[in-house]
Scaffold this active site. Sequence first.
Site, short mmCIF file in Angstrom:
data_model
loop_
_atom_site.label_atom_id
_atom_site.label_comp_id
_atom_site.label_asym_id
_atom_site.label_seq_id
_atom_site.Cartn_x
_atom_site.Cartn_y
_atom_site.Cartn_z
N SER A 76 38.70 -32.28 13.22
CA SER A 76 39.24 -33.27 12.29
C SER A 76 38.49 -33.18 10.96
CB SER A 76 39.08 -34.68 12.87
OG SER A 76 39.61 -35.65 11.99
N GLU A 77 39.24 -33.32 9.85
CA GLU A 77 38.63 -33.17 8.53
C GLU A 77 37.50 -34.16 8.27
OE1 GLU A 77 43.09 -32.99 7.46
OE2 GLU A 77 41.93 -33.30 9.30
N ASN A 78 37.52 -35.32 8.93
CA ASN A 78 36.49 -36.30 8.66
C ASN A 78 35.19 -36.01 9.40
OD1 ASN A 78 37.83 -36.98 11.07
ND2 ASN A 78 37.20 -39.10 10.95
#
Length: 216
Positions: A43-45
Amino acid sequence: MDNRNFIAKRAAAYFQPGDVVNLGIGIPSLCGSYAVDGVFFQSENGFIGIGPTVKEGLMKTERFVNAGGIPFIPVPGASAFDVAMSFGVIRSGRLAATVLGGLQVSAKGDLANWASPGRAFGMGGAMDLCNGARKVIVAMDLVTKNGAPKVVNQCTMPLTAIHCVDHIVTDRCVIDVTPEGLLLSEIRKGHTVEEIQAAVEPTLLVAPNLIEMEED
């Protein structure tokens, strides 16, 4: 099986054990339910090792939410880190694949998926994913709700990235982006080559070994 899960299941067939894969929102987010064991989702976060989403009634924690803000359960071996490192993973080519939704895909593999007339969704990390992942899979319906083509000669909506798409997985067929043009490689039972061609703008190449997409 409904069309959304049908598309997600076919897109997930590209994953191999050991792959690190990023999933976009919408249809792509369903791919995790159909992946083989040993695939890690990023996930990008700032997470690798995203597991099942938290079901109603289970304890939720703000520590574990994906880029779409949905709580999830980490899998064994999961790792969390900051956003800078997360995009370092993406930009350095360490993702085996990303699955993204699409508003339009062009004959050259350009992708538009973040804004349409009168509505902007926000690009998020899609621009980086399209340029960093080793394989870009677009999971979408073949046409809009109004029956307009989503596979077009040239994108008219704001671009996410150019010449980035490898495979287009839809509710009726699979189209591969090749140097020679768009190749119809798989078709769903009950549909014809002529029907698929009529639903898209570019002239399609047809694989000599055109196969039928797997159902349930």
